[in-house]
Motif scaffolding. Structure first.
Motif, PDB file in Angstrom:
ATOM      1  N   MET A   1     -10.893  14.272  -0.557  1.00 49.92           N
ATOM      2  CA  MET A   1     -10.472  13.718  -1.828  1.00 49.92           C
ATOM      3  C   MET A   1     -11.000  12.302  -2.030  1.00 49.92           C
ATOM      4  N   LEU A   2     -11.110  11.502  -0.961  1.00 50.56           N
ATOM      5  CA  LEU A   2     -11.587  10.127  -1.069  1.00 50.56           C
ATOM      6  C   LEU A   2     -13.001  10.072  -1.628  1.00 50.56           C
ATOM      7  N   ASP A   3     -13.824  11.099  -1.351  1.00 50.04           N
ATOM      8  CA  ASP A   3     -15.186  11.121  -1.857  1.00 50.04           C
ATOM      9  C   ASP A   3     -15.230  11.229  -3.378  1.00 50.04           C
ATOM     10  N   GLU A   4     -14.174  11.734  -3.994  1.00 43.90           N
ATOM     11  CA  GLU A   4     -14.123  11.912  -5.435  1.00 43.90           C
ATOM     12  C   GLU A   4     -13.710  10.635  -6.165  1.00 43.90           C
ATOM     13  N   LEU A   5     -13.235   9.631  -5.446  1.00 41.76           N
ATOM     14  CA  LEU A   5     -12.722   8.411  -6.051  1.00 41.76           C
ATOM     15  C   LEU A   5     -13.847   7.443  -6.401  1.00 41.76           C
ATOM     16  N   ASP A   6     -13.590   6.619  -7.393  1.00 41.30           N
ATOM     17  CA  ASP A   6     -14.546   5.580  -7.757  1.00 41.30           C
ATOM     18  C   ASP A   6     -14.499   4.468  -6.697  1.00 41.30           C
ATOM     19  N   PRO A   7     -15.481   3.570  -6.691  1.00 42.59           N
ATOM     20  CA  PRO A   7     -15.529   2.531  -5.652  1.00 42.59           C
ATOM     21  C   PRO A   7     -14.278   1.654  -5.571  1.00 42.59           C
ATOM     22  N   LEU A   8     -13.696   1.291  -6.717  1.00 44.51           N
ATOM     23  CA  LEU A   8     -12.499   0.454  -6.685  1.00 44.51           C
ATOM     24  C   LEU A   8     -11.324   1.210  -6.069  1.00 44.51           C
ATOM     25  N   SER A   9     -11.179   2.475  -6.400  1.00 42.72           N
ATOM     26  CA  SER A   9     -10.096   3.280  -5.815  1.00 42.72           C
ATOM     27  C   SER A   9     -10.272   3.409  -4.306  1.00 42.72           C
ATOM     28  N   LYS A  10     -11.504   3.557  -3.861  1.00 43.90           N
ATOM     29  CA  LYS A  10     -11.772   3.618  -2.418  1.00 43.90           C
ATOM     30  C   LYS A  10     -11.400   2.301  -1.745  1.00 43.90           C
ATOM     31  N   LEU A  11     -11.734   1.180  -2.396  1.00 42.61           N
ATOM     32  CA  LEU A  11     -11.392  -0.133  -1.847  1.00 42.61           C
ATOM     33  C   LEU A  11      -9.883  -0.302  -1.780  1.00 42.61           C
ATOM     34  N   GLN A  12      -9.188   0.093  -2.835  1.00 44.45           N
ATOM     35  CA  GLN A  12      -7.725  -0.017  -2.848  1.00 44.45           C
ATOM     36  C   GLN A  12      -7.106   0.818  -1.734  1.00 44.45           C
ATOM     37  N   ALA A  13      -7.632   1.997  -1.503  1.00 44.37           N
ATOM     38  CA  ALA A  13      -7.126   2.849  -0.419  1.00 44.37           C
ATOM     39  C   ALA A  13      -7.382   2.200   0.937  1.00 44.37           C
ATOM     40  N   ALA A  14      -8.548   1.610   1.099  1.00 45.33           N
ATOM     41  CA  ALA A  14      -8.883   0.940   2.356  1.00 45.33           C
ATOM     42  C   ALA A  14      -7.969  -0.260   2.587  1.00 45.33           C
ATOM     43  N   VAL A  15      -7.657  -0.985   1.530  1.00 47.82           N
ATOM     44  CA  VAL A  15      -6.767  -2.142   1.655  1.00 47.82           C
ATOM     45  C   VAL A  15      -5.365  -1.689   2.066  1.00 47.82           C
ATOM     46  N   ARG A  16      -4.870  -0.630   1.448  1.00 49.82           N
ATOM     47  CA  ARG A  16      -3.545  -0.110   1.828  1.00 49.82           C
ATOM     48  C   ARG A  16      -3.530   0.310   3.299  1.00 49.82           C
ATOM     49  N   GLU A  17      -4.592   0.959   3.728  1.00 51.55           N
ATOM     50  CA  GLU A  17      -4.682   1.367   5.134  1.00 51.55           C
ATOM     51  C   GLU A  17      -4.708   0.137   6.044  1.00 51.55           C
TER      52      GLU A  17
END
Length: 81
Positions: A1-17
């Motif tokens: 699912m992460l591959d389907e996200l835009d770059p900002l959404s991926k960054l936000q997910a990485a920050v939460r992690e």
């Protein structure tokens, strides 16, 4: 699912992690990442200004627009581990 996200959404997910980690990190490396993101923010803000995005909300300056659009967002200084 992460591959389907835009770059900002991926960054936000990485920050939460990252924020969920239990170990400490190198503060120098962390500061370098923060500085890089501040640079990205400045570029995006300038592009928004050049596009006139700040005028849509009735703001005379881009600074007032940025101030309002980022108001209420938690800062790193205000966060607690």
């Amino acid at each position: 699912m992460l591959d389907e996200l835009d770059p900002l959404s991926k960054l936000q997910a990485a920050v939460r992690e990252f924020q969920a980690r239990e170990e400490r990190v190198d503060t120098r490396g962390l500061r370098q990442v923060i500085d890089a993101l501040e640079g990205e923010f400045a570029v995006e803000a300038r592009e928004s200004q050049k596009a006139g995005d700040h005028l849509i909300g009735g703001h005379i300056t881009a600074a007032s627009w940025i101030s309002q659009t980022t108001a209420g967002r938690p800062s790193s200084a205000g966060s607690t581990p």
